[in-house]
Design a protein around this motif. Sequence first.
Motif, PDB file in Angstrom:
ATOM      1  N   LYS A 158      -7.293   5.569  -3.896  1.00  0.00           N
ATOM      2  CA  LYS A 158      -8.020   6.839  -3.731  1.00  0.00           C
ATOM      3  C   LYS A 158      -8.319   7.435  -5.107  1.00  0.00           C
ATOM      4  N   ASP A 169       4.670  13.335  -0.474  1.00  0.00           N
ATOM      5  CA  ASP A 169       3.610  12.337  -0.292  1.00  0.00           C
ATOM      6  C   ASP A 169       2.414  12.786  -1.134  1.00  0.00           C
ATOM      7  N   THR A 193      -4.368  13.900   4.524  1.00  0.00           N
ATOM      8  CA  THR A 193      -5.679  13.261   4.651  1.00  0.00           C
ATOM      9  C   THR A 193      -6.246  13.392   6.058  1.00  0.00           C
ATOM     10  N   THR A 199       0.839  -1.207   0.000  1.00  0.00           N
ATOM     11  CA  THR A 199       0.000   0.000   0.000  1.00  0.00           C
ATOM     12  C   THR A 199       0.870   1.252   0.000  1.00  0.00           C
ATOM     13  N   SER A 226       1.887   3.053   2.318  1.00  0.00           N
ATOM     14  CA  SER A 226       2.941   3.078   3.351  1.00  0.00           C
ATOM     15  C   SER A 226       4.181   2.312   2.893  1.00  0.00           C
TER      16      SER A 226
HETATM   17  N1  PLP Z   1       0.070   9.192   3.341  1.00  0.00           N
HETATM   18  C1  PLP Z   1      -1.159   9.739   3.333  1.00  0.00           C
HETATM   19  C2  PLP Z   1      -1.301  11.215   3.136  1.00  0.00           C
HETATM   20  C3  PLP Z   1      -2.278   8.936   3.504  1.00  0.00           C
HETATM   21  O1  PLP Z   1      -3.499   9.463   3.507  1.00  0.00           O
HETATM   22  C4  PLP Z   1      -2.106   7.542   3.703  1.00  0.00           C
HETATM   23  C5  PLP Z   1      -3.276   6.653   3.895  1.00  0.00           C
HETATM   24  O2  PLP Z   1      -4.390   7.051   3.856  1.00  0.00           O
HETATM   25  C6  PLP Z   1      -0.805   7.013   3.684  1.00  0.00           C
HETATM   26  C7  PLP Z   1       0.244   7.876   3.502  1.00  0.00           C
HETATM   27  C8  PLP Z   1      -0.579   5.556   3.876  1.00  0.00           C
HETATM   28  O3  PLP Z   1      -1.123   4.827   2.820  1.00  0.00           O
HETATM   29  P1  PLP Z   1      -1.691   3.331   3.034  1.00  0.00           P
HETATM   30  O4  PLP Z   1      -2.761   3.397   4.062  1.00  0.00           O
HETATM   31  O5  PLP Z   1      -2.178   2.988   1.641  1.00  0.00           O
HETATM   32  O6  PLP Z   1      -0.543   2.488   3.456  1.00  0.00           O
END
Ligand code: PLP
Length: 379
Positions: A203, A177, A152, A75, A77
């Motif tokens: 998203k 990011d 977010t 994902t 992260s």
């Molecule tokens: N960075 C932002 C701004 C996010 O909103 C998110 C998750 O919503 C992440 C990083 C991490 O992504 P994930 O949850 O897909 O690992």
Amino acid sequence: MLKNSGTSVPSLSVPERLLLGPGPSNSHPLVLEALSCQPVGHLDPFYIDLMAEVQGLLRDVWQTSNRLTLPMSGTGSAAMEATIANIIEPGEIFLVGINGYFGNRLADMASRYQAKVRTIEKPWGEAFSLDDIESALIKYKPSVFALVHAETSTGVCQPMQQIGDLCRRYDCLLILDTVTSLGSIPLFLDEWKVDLAYSCSQKGLSCPPGLGPFTMNKRAEEKLNNRKGKVPNWYLDLSLLNQYWGSDRVYHHTAPVNMNFGIREALRLIVEEGLENSWDRHRTNAEALWNGLQSMGLELHVKEELRLPTLTTVKIPNGIHGKSFTQHLLNNFGVEIGGGLGELAGKVWRIGLMGYNSKRKNVDKILDLFESELPKFKG
Ligand code: PLP
């Protein structure tokens, strides 16, 4: 006797949901169709061609010509961690702008890779000014600076003009990011002089979670090539992954081929719509949501100039238990909105209009629900 052998387990039945929270968003039906194809081998000539297509389409939506652009397996992260694992060497100074939850995650990850983490902070709901950033670059002399484009957790969109120029002036690489901005908000990686960026599939791209698009430019590649030590994470090591995604096609790990079918379709749909049309659609629908909420007397957490079209933070009115309302919407209407995260927990709701879900019909639906259901929660 084998445990549970021969018992009947009901087949999967997933409830229908309208995902208007911070992500994931609903996937486009054509993406779901692509995901349901039979897999092919990860070295099949068909798949090798598809990999190149995905890389090219990712460059288009990011507005970059970076050679090293690929979807990481994992994902957002995982892609975030890849940027840090590859670019930071122990003892280097890593500066992070923290104005929300995900800035903190970047700082935490960098500390695990033994960076000397320095931070600049802003209240959750505000953005960084060029002065804030320049003072910190002068004070800390970092080798890498990381910022969240679309926070977010707060609903803030960080203005990006001239930040890349500042980073070049102070000889520092810039990480951005773009998890909640790719495909849905204007993003010009090359023009903004962003050196590394990452995102997610679930998203603005209208795909399920599972891939983390990643990109790095030549400046970042040079730093990677001149590392003193190995990248301390085998799975996310770009120098190894590049042998698979580059021209050598050397096996690294078994690629999640169906996720790549899905993201190819998702990216194709964005390019077919037109990137600018997608950005405009997100903006128009977000403005309709903002106007509707405000005309009901609700207050938005972020001032208009900084508001994210993909994610709106609405202040929870006094006397209302935010979580009971979100549970009510999910249980009775199948509609998901998010609660606040970190410092904003219990203070805001988060409404997402991302990718396939950024539609006037969904704006009307959530506004109608606020209008009819919220009064039931007032004291
Ligand atoms: N960075 C932002 C701004 C996010 O909103 C998110 C998750 O919503 C992440 C990083 C991490 O992504 P994930 O949850 O897909 O690992």
